[in-house]
Design an enzyme around this catalytic site. Structure first.
Site, PDB file in Angstrom:
ATOM      1  NE  ARG A  71       3.972   4.222   4.964  1.00  0.00           N
ATOM      2  CZ  ARG A  71       4.132   2.983   5.413  1.00  0.00           C
ATOM      3  NH1 ARG A  71       4.646   2.064   4.639  1.00  0.00           N
ATOM      4  NH2 ARG A  71       3.779   2.674   6.644  1.00  0.00           N
ATOM      5  CG  ASP A 126       2.137  -4.857   9.062  1.00  0.00           C
ATOM      6  OD1 ASP A 126       1.712  -4.512  10.175  1.00  0.00           O
ATOM      7  OD2 ASP A 126       1.981  -4.184   8.026  1.00  0.00           O
ATOM      8  CG  ASP A 128       3.733  -7.752   5.686  1.00  0.00           C
ATOM      9  OD1 ASP A 128       4.928  -7.668   6.030  1.00  0.00           O
ATOM     10  OD2 ASP A 128       3.137  -6.828   5.103  1.00  0.00           O
TER      11      ASP A 128
HETATM   12  O1  F6P Z   1       4.162  -0.638   9.453  1.00  0.00           O
HETATM   13  C1  F6P Z   1       3.107  -1.353   8.900  1.00  0.00           C
HETATM   14  C2  F6P Z   1       1.843  -0.619   9.106  1.00  0.00           C
HETATM   15  O2  F6P Z   1       1.867  -0.314  10.441  1.00  0.00           O
HETATM   16  C3  F6P Z   1       0.511  -1.250   8.773  1.00  0.00           C
HETATM   17  O3  F6P Z   1       0.048  -2.243   9.630  1.00  0.00           O
HETATM   18  C4  F6P Z   1      -0.376  -0.036   8.718  1.00  0.00           C
HETATM   19  O4  F6P Z   1      -1.537  -0.226   8.020  1.00  0.00           O
HETATM   20  C5  F6P Z   1       0.505   0.963   8.059  1.00  0.00           C
HETATM   21  O5  F6P Z   1       1.835   0.571   8.370  1.00  0.00           O
HETATM   22  C6  F6P Z   1       0.224   2.378   8.431  1.00  0.00           C
HETATM   23  O6  F6P Z   1       1.341   3.177   8.275  1.00  0.00           O
HETATM   24  P1  F6P Z   1       1.352   4.743   7.975  1.00  0.00           P
HETATM   25  O7  F6P Z   1       0.094   5.302   8.489  1.00  0.00           O
HETATM   26  O8  F6P Z   1       2.564   5.226   8.704  1.00  0.00           O
HETATM   27  O9  F6P Z   1       1.511   4.878   6.507  1.00  0.00           O
END
Ligand code: F6P
Length: 318
Positions: A71, A126, A128
């Site tokens: 990310r 998700d 979503d």
């Molecule tokens: O991939 C989606 C998701 O799993 C969400 O449901 C969750 O809140 C989030 O990603 C957490 O991801 P990370 O902790 O890897 O940033």
């Protein structure tokens, strides 16, 4: 022609099946394909390698993503998007396929606005995204949650308790909803439905009065932490209430039949649409058909809450 592929955001089972479909369809159609490692972070750094038929051998059944993911905060800035577009040009990558969730699709749109040719593929557990009925990884996550519910039920029954099972889903309660339906959860706590804990507890007690020896409450993470719910539910029902957070177990594991097929269809069709010069789209599955929808239009489609499933689950778990 040269294309690139990256996976971005939270990983999801089936991403590898999708990468495999993209690479093999591209090579079959005499298109060069480059793998961009670690999502947009790897794109910014030029962490890019050519892929062959063999680089995707034996990955169909594996969870996670062999390209790995990230990310990237910098990518979300104007400078980051500009730098990424330059890297694509530098590597001669004419078309980019992005596999990921909401944020990743918005990244693809930002690149497209700078003139890049992109195709998005929805990959997130998700479910979503409003433009597609299902996202890659969702079915496997639900299956994992369902397996956990069955195990938790065994011990919850033996001890005549209530167990609150927390699953992922910040703004979207689909994992809780679908696993709750198939796992026969006695109550669902979802971000899409206003929570009336008194009504939930009354329902649990009515079930107990009718002879239910235990209950499962499905909780989507966006509604809060299971520990707080355990305290409140135990206080209101006077029934011992334990909880379980399934956490990252939901993001791993070998993809289900549905996810492998969804991923293969979407990867295959993404490359075919690039070959036809139809880009600037996201792949979607709607009512059983596969189609490409212009990215900007797709990202404006609201996610529709399945009230019908919620109502059915409530009836079936009285
Ligand atoms: O991939 C989606 C998701 O799993 C969400 O449901 C969750 O809140 C989030 O990603 C957490 O991801 P990370 O902790 O890897 O940033």
């Amino acid at each position: 022609m040269r294309i690139g592929v990256l996976t971005s955001g939270g990983d999801a089972p089936g991403m590898n099946a999708c990468i495999r479909a993209i690479v093999r369809t591209a090579i079959y159609n005499k298109i060069e394909v480059y793998g961009i490692n670690r999502g947009y972070s790897g794109l910014l750094e030029g962490d890019i390698t050519p892929l062959s038929v063999y680089s995707v051998a034996d990955i169909l059944q594996r969870g996670g993503t062999v390209l790995r993911t990230s990310r990237s905060e910098f990518f979300a800035t104007d400078a980051g998007v500009r730098q990424s577009a330059n890297v694509l040009e530098e590597y001669g990558i004419e078309h980019l396929i992005v596999i990921g969730g909401d944020g990743s699709m918005n990244g693809a749109l930002a690149l497209q606005k700078l003139g890049a040719s992109v195709v998005g593929i929805p990959g997130t557990i998700d479910n979503d995204l409003g433009f597609t009925d299902y996202t890659i990884g969702f079915d496997t996550a639900v299956t994992t949650a369902l397996d956990a519910i069955s195990k938790i039920r065994d011990t919850t029954y033996s001890h005549n308790r209530i167990n609150v099972v927390q699953v992922m889903g910040r703004k979207c309660g689909d994992i809780a909803l679908f696993a709750g339906l198939s796992g026969g959860a006695e109550a669902l706590i979802l971000p899409e439905v206003e929570t009336d804990l008194d009504a939930i507890c009354l329902r649990l007690l009515q079930g107990k009065d009718r002879g239910k020896l235990h209950s499962i409450v499905m909780l989507a993470e966006g509604c809060g932490n299971y520990r707080d719910y355990c305290v409140k539910i135990e206080e209101k029902t006077q029934v011992t209430t334990k909880g379980t957070n399934l956490g990252y177990i939901q993001r791993g594991g070998s993809p289900s039949n549905m996810d492998r097929n969804l991923a293969s269809f979407m990867g295959y069709n993404a490359v075919l649409s690039i070959a036809k010069k139809e880009t600037g789209t996201v792949m979607a599955q709607r009512c059983g058909s596969y189609l490409g929808i212009p990215i900007e239009e797709a990202l404006q489609m609201p996610k529709i809450f399945r009230q019908d499933i919620y109502d059915m689950a409530s009836v079936l778990s009285i």
